[in-house]
Design an enzyme around this catalytic site. Structure first.
Site, PDB file in Angstrom:
ATOM      1  N   HIS A  40      85.111  38.856  21.801  1.00 38.43           N
ATOM      2  CA  HIS A  40      85.040  39.071  20.358  1.00 38.43           C
ATOM      3  C   HIS A  40      85.131  40.565  20.047  1.00 38.43           C
ATOM      4  O   HIS A  40      84.109  41.268  20.012  1.00 38.43           O
ATOM      5  CB  HIS A  40      83.734  38.510  19.802  1.00 38.43           C
ATOM      6  CG  HIS A  40      83.565  37.043  20.040  1.00 38.43           C
ATOM      7  ND1 HIS A  40      83.195  36.533  21.266  1.00 38.43           N
ATOM      8  CD2 HIS A  40      83.728  35.972  19.211  1.00 38.43           C
ATOM      9  CE1 HIS A  40      83.124  35.211  21.176  1.00 38.43           C
ATOM     10  NE2 HIS A  40      83.442  34.845  19.951  1.00 38.43           N
ATOM     11  N   HIS A 275      88.275  38.172  15.060  1.00 44.17           N
ATOM     12  CA  HIS A 275      86.923  37.744  15.429  1.00 44.17           C
ATOM     13  C   HIS A 275      86.782  37.441  16.914  1.00 44.17           C
ATOM     14  O   HIS A 275      85.962  38.061  17.595  1.00 44.17           O
ATOM     15  CB  HIS A 275      86.508  36.514  14.623  1.00 44.17           C
ATOM     16  CG  HIS A 275      85.187  35.941  15.054  1.00 44.17           C
ATOM     17  ND1 HIS A 275      83.992  36.448  14.623  1.00 44.17           N
ATOM     18  CD2 HIS A 275      84.892  34.916  15.894  1.00 44.17           C
ATOM     19  CE1 HIS A 275      83.003  35.770  15.188  1.00 44.17           C
ATOM     20  NE2 HIS A 275      83.520  34.818  15.951  1.00 44.17           N
ATOM     21  N   GLU A 422      58.792  25.967  11.612  1.00 45.25           N
ATOM     22  CA  GLU A 422      58.714  25.723  13.052  1.00 45.25           C
ATOM     23  C   GLU A 422      59.721  26.544  13.839  1.00 45.25           C
ATOM     24  O   GLU A 422      59.400  27.112  14.893  1.00 45.25           O
ATOM     25  CB  GLU A 422      58.930  24.234  13.349  1.00 45.25           C
ATOM     26  CG  GLU A 422      57.832  23.311  12.859  1.00 45.25           C
ATOM     27  CD  GLU A 422      58.048  22.844  11.432  1.00 45.25           C
ATOM     28  OE1 GLU A 422      57.259  22.008  10.955  1.00 45.25           O
ATOM     29  OE2 GLU A 422      59.005  23.321  10.783  1.00 45.25           O
ATOM     30  N   HIS A 484      57.451   9.965  11.900  1.00 41.89           N
ATOM     31  CA  HIS A 484      56.450  10.813  12.545  1.00 41.89           C
ATOM     32  C   HIS A 484      56.039  10.295  13.923  1.00 41.89           C
ATOM     33  O   HIS A 484      55.114  10.831  14.531  1.00 41.89           O
ATOM     34  CB  HIS A 484      55.213  10.943  11.652  1.00 41.89           C
ATOM     35  CG  HIS A 484      55.393  11.900  10.516  1.00 41.89           C
ATOM     36  ND1 HIS A 484      56.420  11.783   9.608  1.00 41.89           N
ATOM     37  CD2 HIS A 484      54.693  13.015  10.160  1.00 41.89           C
ATOM     38  CE1 HIS A 484      56.327  12.777   8.727  1.00 41.89           C
ATOM     39  NE2 HIS A 484      55.305  13.529   9.033  1.00 41.89           N
TER      40      HIS A 484
END
Length: 627
Positions: A40, A275, A422, A484
């Protein structure tokens, strides 16, 4: 023209020496990508001005000692632009010879396609998945503030450095960047600066086709100090922006720098073509002609080498002064020096006694999450370097520890409120571990391990001693419903190479699990804990479990007809099954498997001593078969 308060312009023109240095970084990067015929080049060409200005004027570092504890940290969050970092390491005198630049992206080289921590001197973290480096930088900056609050005295300052992160459009699109930036702003991490390489290009085309956020307003809303530089080649403007960032310590700084991807490469600059593909011989030749650059590959002008060496010498001098200060501090504060090793994670305390106490004194049922809370509280008393928290679930995961909360301007606390973030929590814990001096843990429900998995996987790749506390294990979560109830999460965690998964079956095993987790400084550990109460299984076999990862909780007279092996809450079910089998005159032995990987390793290497109790053979038992 009247400039907005955050808009920085240079007061002079970029000098010829700086232009020479910027082009040096560009051509080193382009030559490396071309030698590999992959990589890159776009980011290194566009951000070379950012890298050179930061490293030559503001980054406090010593190439002769890349692990100096009080160095500034530089994080390349946009890890695909790795040749920018490798080129800077080479120019400034790190152990990065030209031979390694020539081996870019080759197996065994120090120049892999994305930076890898522990593999290349001067690389602070493993980056590649976009946004992870930014969140790592937040953890590093948090660690710096927490250690400064603990270690600095009226007579000695041994922790005082900055964290700089270079991010791209992709990093800021990823959700983890929102989580991490919000957390950093709330905690007012004034030693953190994020530099945005704003080239408005992604692989698929202009970035604004998919994302047109007002990033300055976004970071300002998070509580950051926001600056803007309109030309990534304007060294005086960059210099002023970085100076302002260093002067502002009441909040983190976000610097938006407008750049051109593939800057200087005719025909591809400013386009997605720059890129992720080598420029090719023709474009590279045209670039050399445009910028009046020699045909020699990996060329570094003497003037650039001398300037970089002078900068490096300043860093070495700063380190020498710091080492003298540190020696005086350590002599005056031996306890602090022991508990907070600034160049490593602190060693754990011994929890063996607690495991035996829980096994022998409490025969009542107890959820392993509660046993974990008791073990953690006891451990925290003798392990000052242990810090952490939860993703807004401390009361449910039992992970609040004595010592107070971490808050803006109040960094002596031990409990970090990560919020319902999280992913950022896990990545910030990685940053804390990478920084050194503190041992991090974090917690959430097991089912939400999916929300932080990319950062946990990087914990394992980097072998970081992070501790993950996952509670509410198994379908016994019940009434919360299938969203859950973690079903596939446990097995998917066990599949991650380098992650130690411990699933205790009672309170004593939980204390033992914390003992093993804190002793594991070679990689991350996940504790899998129950919400529901589990019966105590007694003290027998805990010593065996330390070495083999298993213990027998129901033995038979003679060789068993069947062996039932289970972990966690299923051990109690296996004991019930053994009772049913006994009614059918079937002798069943029950084995609690705290750590399946340790069991597999034991079986693969063979049991020491004589006959294998489970199969009656002196031959090696292996997973998946009797022999």
């Amino acid at each position: 023209m009247t400039l907005a308060p955050n808009h920085i312009e240079g007061t002079t023109r970029t000098s010829e020496l700086d232009r020479l240095a910027i082009n040096t970084v560009r051509f080193l990067s382009a030559d490396g990508v071309q030698a590999a015929n992959s990589g890159h080049p776009g980011l290194p060409l566009g951000a070379a001005g950012i890298g050179w200005t930061l490293w030559s004027r503001h980054l406090r570092h010593d190439p002769s000692d890349p692990r100096w504890p009080d160095r500034d940290r530089f994080v390349l969050s946009a890890g695909h632009g790795s040749m920018l970092l490798y080129s800077l390491l080479h120019v400034f005198g790190y152990d990065m010879p030209v031979s390694e630049l020539r081996r870019f992206r080759q197996l065994g080289s120090r120049t892999p396609g994305h930076p890898e921590y522990g593999h290349t001197p001067g690389v602070e973290t493993t980056t590649g998945p976009l946004g992870q480096g930014l969140a790592n930088a937040v953890g590093m900056a948090l660690a710096e503030r927490m250690l400064a609050a603990r270690c600095n005295t009226d007579d000695h300052t041994v922790v005082d450095h900055r964290v700089w992160a270079l991010v791209g459009d992709g990093c800021l699109m990823e959700g983890i960047s929102h989580e991490a930036a919000s957390l950093a702003g709330r905690l007012a991490l004034g030693k953190l600066a994020v530099i945005f390489d704003d080239n408005d290009i992604t692989i698929d085309g202009p970035a604004h086709r998919s994302c047109a956020d007002d990033v300055e307003a976004r970071f300002a809303a998070y509580g950051w100090h926001v600056l803007r530089v309109d030309d990534g080649n304007d060294v005086p403007a960059l210099d002023r922006a970085f100076t302002l960032a260093r002067a502002r310590e009441d909040r983190p700084t976000f610097i938006r720098v407008k750049t051109t991807i593939g800057d200087g490469a005719p025909g591809v600059e400013g386009t997605p073509k720059a890129h992720g593909s080598p420029l090719g011989p023709d474009t590279l030749a045209a670039m050399r002609s445009r910028l009046d650059w020699p045909d020699a590959e990996f060329h570094v002008p003497a003037a650039v080498t001398d300037t970089a060496a002078a900068s490096a010498a300043q860093g070495e001098a700063a380190r020498t002064v710091w080492q003298a200060t540190y020696a005086s501090w350590a002599a005056a504060n031996p306890g602090l020096a022991q508990h907070f090793p600034l160049d490593a994670v602190p060693a754990p305390a011994n929890l063996a006694v607690l495991a035996d106490q829980l096994a022998g004194t409490d025969s009542q049922k107890m959820a392993t999450r509660k046993a974990s809370g008791a073990a953690l509280t006891t451990l925290a008393e003798s392990y000052p370097g242990l810090v952490g928290g939860s993703a807004d679930l401390a009361a449910s995961t039992n992970t609040a520890i004595p010592g107070g909360d971490v808050a803006p301007g109040e960094f002596t606390g031990r409990t970090i409120h990560f919020g319902i973030r999280e992913h950022a929590m896990a990545a910030a814990m990685n940053g804390i571990a990478l920084h050194g001096g503190l041992r991090p843990f974090g917690s959430t429900f097991l089912v939400f391990a999916d929300y932080l998995r990319p950062a946990l996987r990087l914990s394992a790749l980097m072998r970081l001693p992070v501790i993950y506390v996952f509670t509410h294990d198994s379908v016994h979560v019940g009434e919360d419903g299938p969203t859950h109830q973690p079903i596939e999460q446990l097995e998917s965690l066990r599949l991650i190479p380098g992650l130690t998964v411990l699933r205790p079956a009672d309170a004593a095993e939980t204390a033992l699990a914390w003992e093993l987790a804190t002793a594991n400084l070679e990689g991350p550990t996940a504790l899998i804990l129950s919400r529901q109460d589990l019966p105590a299984l007694g003290p027998a076999g805990l010593d065996d479990m330390r070495s083999t990862g298993t213990r027998t909780v129901r033995a038979t007279i003679g060789r068993p007809v069947v062996v039932l092996a289970a972990s966690g809450s299923e051990v109690a079910l296996a004991l019930q099954a053994a009772d049913l089998l006994a009614d059918q005159d079937v002798a069943a032995e029950v084995v609690s498997v705290l750590c399946r990987r340790r069991l597999e390793n034991t079986l693969s290497s063979g049991w020491p001593g004589a006959t294998h109790r489970w199969c009656g053979s002196r031959r090696v038992c292996r997973p998946g078969g009797r022999r």
